[in-house]
Each structure stands twice: as structure tokens, then as C-alpha cells.
Design an enzyme around this catalytic site. Structure first.
Site, PDB file in Angstrom:
ATOM      1  N   ARG A 120       0.838  -1.204   0.000  1.00 50.33           N
ATOM      2  CA  ARG A 120       0.000   0.000   0.000  1.00 50.33           C
ATOM      3  C   ARG A 120       0.864   1.242   0.000  1.00 50.33           C
ATOM      4  O   ARG A 120       1.788   1.361   0.790  1.00 50.33           O
ATOM      5  CB  ARG A 120      -0.861   0.022   1.271  1.00 50.33           C
ATOM      6  CG  ARG A 120      -2.250  -0.463   1.051  1.00 50.33           C
ATOM      7  CD  ARG A 120      -3.026  -0.309   2.316  1.00 50.33           C
ATOM      8  NE  ARG A 120      -3.157   1.102   2.683  1.00 50.33           N
ATOM      9  CZ  ARG A 120      -3.576   1.517   3.872  1.00 50.33           C
ATOM     10  NH1 ARG A 120      -3.885   0.647   4.798  1.00 50.33           N
ATOM     11  NH2 ARG A 120      -3.693   2.795   4.128  1.00 50.33           N
ATOM     12  N   ALA A 155       0.335   4.212   1.063  1.00 48.24           N
ATOM     13  CA  ALA A 155       0.349   4.978   2.305  1.00 48.24           C
ATOM     14  C   ALA A 155       1.306   4.374   3.323  1.00 48.24           C
ATOM     15  O   ALA A 155       1.734   5.029   4.265  1.00 48.24           O
ATOM     16  CB  ALA A 155      -1.058   5.049   2.874  1.00 48.24           C
ATOM     17  N   LYS A 156       1.640   3.095   3.156  1.00 48.80           N
ATOM     18  CA  LYS A 156       2.488   2.415   4.137  1.00 48.80           C
ATOM     19  C   LYS A 156       3.962   2.480   3.769  1.00 48.80           C
ATOM     20  O   LYS A 156       4.808   1.991   4.499  1.00 48.80           O
ATOM     21  CB  LYS A 156       2.068   0.934   4.256  1.00 48.80           C
ATOM     22  CG  LYS A 156       0.650   0.742   4.738  1.00 48.80           C
ATOM     23  CD  LYS A 156       0.565   0.841   6.251  1.00 48.80           C
ATOM     24  CE  LYS A 156      -0.862   0.620   6.742  1.00 48.80           C
ATOM     25  NZ  LYS A 156      -1.147   1.260   7.993  1.00 48.80           N
ATOM     26  N   ARG A 157       4.258   3.026   2.598  1.00 49.50           N
ATOM     27  CA  ARG A 157       5.662   3.084   2.183  1.00 49.50           C
ATOM     28  C   ARG A 157       6.368   4.242   2.878  1.00 49.50           C
ATOM     29  O   ARG A 157       5.764   5.240   3.219  1.00 49.50           O
ATOM     30  CB  ARG A 157       5.745   3.305   0.668  1.00 49.50           C
ATOM     31  CG  ARG A 157       5.460   2.062  -0.146  1.00 49.50           C
ATOM     32  CD  ARG A 157       5.389   2.425  -1.606  1.00 49.50           C
ATOM     33  NE  ARG A 157       6.634   3.069  -2.030  1.00 49.50           N
ATOM     34  CZ  ARG A 157       7.395   2.638  -3.024  1.00 49.50           C
ATOM     35  NH1 ARG A 157       7.056   1.564  -3.690  1.00 49.50           N
ATOM     36  NH2 ARG A 157       8.482   3.285  -3.369  1.00 49.50           N
TER      37      ARG A 157
END
Ligand code: GLU
Length: 283
Positions: free
Chosen positions: A249, A251-253
Site C-alpha cells: 500500500r 500509504a504504508k511506504r
């Protein structure tokens, strides 16, 4: 009925492609219905939100070609309103003060043989729900920091079973107990995401709540708050989340592709819209 959607980012960083997807999803849903799309700044977390990021949001959205109807609602300007509604819920016996620290909650969960789990991990074990009235009063009088939690069992006993409509999934039965007794006001903030988002959607006349499916599990809580507070019930449309080539995802990077980085790298707004999953329609 005019369709009203909204994009509700938190100014805790620069907008990335995942945000662009959510913004375009809300904007296009309004456009398809000849409705309106609103912008709301969800900045109740004063420790993480920055005015510079809010300014960047406006700039990035304008660069992407998205415009917004009406004034922008900034949640930090309405803390008194959220506090009033909290007081009402408190007065109805639906909230209780929770004095637990994170550490105490972890210890309590570790003690329980089979602690129930929700979408975000183990549920709050309800320690402060069962405090005696005298102890509760004494700790409040001593000024002990506390959050306010919703007594979900009591609340659902008041409302009865609830359901809601998601455009991507048809009717969904609401189970607000999945997160346990959620926090409606944090120790340092007189509101919470759940309360502010529900009240603002109602107040702003939002008829279609579009947002990423990571927030799907939170919707039963919002549905419960609507029923308790006699608020209008919108429809929802939870959309998929953008992932990178490896399926992670965005947003999780650690290094999500921000709109400004893409812009500085020479990409055009149309190219970025396409990268965000919304290619412009051909002639
Ligand atoms: N402010 C939330 C976020 O940035 C979105 C809230 C919502 O759409 O309900 O993830």
C-alpha cells in the site's frame, strides 16, 4: 437529492498518489451525479498536523485540476462543538472515563487468556467500564488524565440492530462491537476521528461518504453514532487502495510518491491523474 461528497485529508504530510486517488474518487462521484464535492481538513491531531501541509494540500489539489465547493471546514476550529456533543452522550450514560495508560492496557490484555481481537489488534478489555462510582469520582476529582470511551453494549442496546448501504457491496449489517469500547475523546484532544468525522459529515450535508476500504471497519461505529444522535444516514462507497508494483500500500511506504515530487519530476496533471487510477477520458 443533490449528491454531496467530500475529500477529508489530514495535513500530516504531503499528498501522495493514494490521496490523489481518494480525492479524484470523491470528485468524480460528485461530478457523475452533477453534485458537489467538499474539502475538509481533519486536523484534530495537533501534534502531527502542520499548517504548511494544509497549504500544500490546497496547492496540490489545484494543480491536479480539482476545485471545491463552499468554504473548507477545518476540524480544529470546532472543538467546542464536538465537546458539546460529547457532554450530551456523557449525560445519557453512554460514555465512561478511561484512566488506563497504553502500558496498563497491554498488561491487562497479556493477563487475559484469550483477549478478543478487532481489526486493529486486541480490544480494550473494559477495565474502566467496571470501576465503582466512588473510585471514578475520586479519580476525576484528583484531575487524573482520562479519555472518554463509548460503552458500545449500552449504546447498541439503545439503538437495536443497524445496517448501512455501501455502493460497492450492497447492504451491510453493522457490528459496532468490532473495535470494542472505542475512544470518543482522547486524553489530549476533546474529540476523536470517529466523532468528528460523523458529526461533520452530517453537518456538511454529505450524502455519499467515499473513502478507502481501510476505513471500512470503522463505518459501523459511525453508523452507531448517527443512530444515537439522530443524524441523517448517508450512503458509503469504500474504494480499493492504490498499491505499488510489489503490492504494498502506497500509504504504508516510507517514500510514498508525493504529488509534488511527481510535479517536480516534470509529470503533467493528466499523467498524475492517470497514475492515481483516473486517466482522462479520450476525445
Ligand atoms: N482523514 C482521514 C484520512 O486522512 C479520512 C477520513 C474519512 O474519509 O472518513 O485518512
Amino acid at each position: 437529492m443533490t449528491v454531496v461528497t467530500r475529500f477529508a485529508p489530514s495535513p500530516t504530510g504531503f499528498l501522495h498518489l493514494g490521496h490523489a486517488h481518494a480525492a479524484l474518487f470523491a470528485w468524480r462521484a460528485a461530478e457523475a451525479a452533477r453534485g458537489r464535492c467538499l474539502l475538509r481538513i481533519e486536523d484534530i491531531d495537533r501534534g502531527r498536523c502542520r499548517p504548511a501541509f494544509e497549504a500544500a494540500i490546497a496547492e496540490d489539489l489545484a494543480w491536479l485540476g480539482l476545485d471545491w465547493e463552499g468554504p473548507v471546514r477545518r476540524q480544529s476550529e470546532h472543538l467546542g462543538f464536538y465537546a458539546e456533543i460529547l457532554a450530551e452522550l456523557h449525560g445519557r450514560g453512554l460514555l465512561y472515563p478511561c484512566f488506563c495508560t497504553r502500558k496498563e492496557i497491554r498488561a491487562e490484555i497479556a493477563r487475559a487468556a484469550a483477549a478478543p481481537h478487532g481489526p486493529d489488534g486486541p480490544l480494550y478489555p473494559g477495565t474502566c467500564r467496571d470501576l465503582g462510582e466512588a473510585e471514578r469520582r475520586a479519580r476525576l476529582a484528583a484531575g487524573e488524565p482520562h479519555a472518554l470511551r463509548l460503552d458500545v453494549a449500552r449504546a447498541t442496546a439503545e439503538t437495536g440492530p443497524l445496517a448501512w448501504v455501501d455502493r460497492g457491496r450492497s447492504e451491510v449489517a453493522a457490528d459496532p462491537a468490532v473495535f470494542g469500547d472505542v475512544v470518543l475523546a482522547r486524553k489530549d484532544t476533546p474529540t476523536s476521528y470517529h466523532l468528528a468525522v460523523t458529526l461533520d459529515d452530517a453537518l456538511q450535508g454529505v450524502t455519499l461518504v467515499t473513502r478507502g476500504e481501510d476505513l471500512f471497519p470503522a463505518t459501523p461505529i459511525h453508523r452507531l453514532l448517527q443512530a444515537l444522535l439522530d443524524l441523517p444516514v448517508p450512503e458509503w462507497h469504500h474504494h480499493g487502495l492504490l498499491t505499488d508494483a510489489a503490492g504494498k500500500r502506497l500509504a504504508k511506504r516510507h517514500d510514498p510518491l508525493t504529488i509534488r515530487a511527481l510535479r517536480e519530476a516534470g509529470r503533467s496533471p493528466a499523467e498524475v491523474r492517470a497514475l492515481a487510477g483516473f486517466p482522462d477520458e479520450g476525445p
